[in-house]
Design a protein around this motif. Structure first.
Motif, PDB file in Angstrom:
ATOM      1  N   ILE A 100       0.848  -1.203   0.000  1.00 52.91           N
ATOM      2  CA  ILE A 100       0.000   0.000   0.000  1.00 52.91           C
ATOM      3  C   ILE A 100       0.876   1.244   0.000  1.00 52.91           C
ATOM      4  O   ILE A 100       0.645   2.186  -0.764  1.00 52.91           O
ATOM      5  CB  ILE A 100      -0.963  -0.009   1.206  1.00 52.91           C
ATOM      6  N   GLU A 101       1.915   1.255   0.838  1.00 53.59           N
ATOM      7  CA  GLU A 101       2.826   2.402   0.875  1.00 53.59           C
ATOM      8  C   GLU A 101       3.574   2.553  -0.443  1.00 53.59           C
ATOM      9  O   GLU A 101       3.850   3.675  -0.879  1.00 53.59           O
ATOM     10  CB  GLU A 101       3.785   2.276   2.050  1.00 53.59           C
ATOM     11  N   GLU A 102       3.886   1.445  -1.094  1.00 57.25           N
ATOM     12  CA  GLU A 102       4.532   1.505  -2.404  1.00 57.25           C
ATOM     13  C   GLU A 102       3.618   2.177  -3.423  1.00 57.25           C
ATOM     14  O   GLU A 102       4.058   3.033  -4.207  1.00 57.25           O
ATOM     15  CB  GLU A 102       4.875   0.090  -2.876  1.00 57.25           C
ATOM     16  N   GLU A 103       2.335   1.807  -3.406  1.00 63.18           N
ATOM     17  CA  GLU A 103       1.374   2.405  -4.345  1.00 63.18           C
ATOM     18  C   GLU A 103       1.189   3.890  -4.083  1.00 63.18           C
ATOM     19  O   GLU A 103       1.102   4.693  -5.016  1.00 63.18           O
ATOM     20  CB  GLU A 103       0.026   1.680  -4.269  1.00 63.18           C
ATOM     21  N   ILE A 104       1.131   4.269  -2.819  1.00 62.97           N
ATOM     22  CA  ILE A 104       0.984   5.685  -2.472  1.00 62.97           C
ATOM     23  C   ILE A 104       2.201   6.470  -2.956  1.00 62.97           C
ATOM     24  O   ILE A 104       2.077   7.552  -3.539  1.00 62.97           O
ATOM     25  CB  ILE A 104       0.771   5.858  -0.953  1.00 62.97           C
ATOM     26  N   ALA A 105       3.385   5.918  -2.753  1.00 65.36           N
ATOM     27  CA  ALA A 105       4.600   6.589  -3.198  1.00 65.36           C
ATOM     28  C   ALA A 105       4.647   6.675  -4.723  1.00 65.36           C
ATOM     29  O   ALA A 105       5.103   7.676  -5.282  1.00 65.36           O
ATOM     30  CB  ALA A 105       5.825   5.849  -2.673  1.00 65.36           C
ATOM     31  N   ALA A 106       4.152   5.643  -5.403  1.00 62.29           N
ATOM     32  CA  ALA A 106       4.120   5.666  -6.867  1.00 62.29           C
ATOM     33  C   ALA A 106       3.169   6.756  -7.367  1.00 62.29           C
ATOM     34  O   ALA A 106       3.488   7.466  -8.329  1.00 62.29           O
ATOM     35  CB  ALA A 106       3.700   4.302  -7.406  1.00 62.29           C
ATOM     36  N   VAL A 107       2.030   6.912  -6.719  1.00 64.61           N
ATOM     37  CA  VAL A 107       1.082   7.971  -7.094  1.00 64.61           C
ATOM     38  C   VAL A 107       1.706   9.343  -6.848  1.00 64.61           C
ATOM     39  O   VAL A 107       1.571  10.259  -7.670  1.00 64.61           O
ATOM     40  CB  VAL A 107      -0.249   7.807  -6.324  1.00 64.61           C
ATOM     41  N   ALA A 108       2.413   9.482  -5.725  1.00 62.67           N
ATOM     42  CA  ALA A 108       3.084  10.755  -5.437  1.00 62.67           C
ATOM     43  C   ALA A 108       4.155  11.048  -6.488  1.00 62.67           C
ATOM     44  O   ALA A 108       4.328  12.200  -6.905  1.00 62.67           O
ATOM     45  CB  ALA A 108       3.708  10.715  -4.043  1.00 62.67           C
TER      46      ALA A 108
END
Length: 141
Positions: A100-108
């Motif tokens: 989940i944190e990986e996806e959030i960082a990718a969106v950022a």
């Protein structure tokens, strides 16, 4: 009561309502809603020629700086996404949290890249405006 200022009770307070109009304003018009309920006011001002020239080089430099900040943000968020992807493999007990944190960082990272792209185009526009304002005008007709 006639000498006192009559106040209209509207939904929103316009703090600049009693402010004197700027000297550079060539034309100013205020329109009000006709339905009698909203108290909506719109002011249109047409400005005369600005006595101070616009500094296009400063604006170009500003957008270049913001473009670099966007690029830096995209790189940092991308690196953090890769870090979280690595942690998801190394820590299977908390893999869902890391994904989940990986996806959030990718969106950022995508957002920061989009911001850098936007600032790149703003920089190009400022550069073109500078060229237009400093080019020699050839009037052949």
């Amino acid at each position: 009561m006639s000498e006192e200022k009559h106040h209209h009770h509207h939904l929103f307070h316009h703090k600049d309502e009693n402010k004197p109009v700027d000297d550079a304003v060539a034309y100013s018009e205020t329109t009000y809603a006709t339905d009698g309920y909203t108290g909506y006011a719109e002011t249109t001002q047409v400005l005369a020629d600005d006595p101070t020239p616009h500094d296009y080089k400063k604006e170009e430099k500003h957008h270049k700086h913001l473009e670099h900040l966007g690029e830096l943000g995209a790189a940092a968020a991308g690196a953090y996404a890769l870090h979280e992807k690595h942690k998801a493999k190394k820590d299977p007990e908390h893999a869902h949290k890391h994904k989940i944190e990986e996806e959030i960082a990718a969106v950022a990272a995508v957002g920061a890249g989009g911001y850098a792209f936007h600032e790149h185009h703003e920089k190009k526009e400022a550069k073109e405006e500078y060229k237009e304002s400093h080019e020699k005008k050839h009037h052949f007709f």
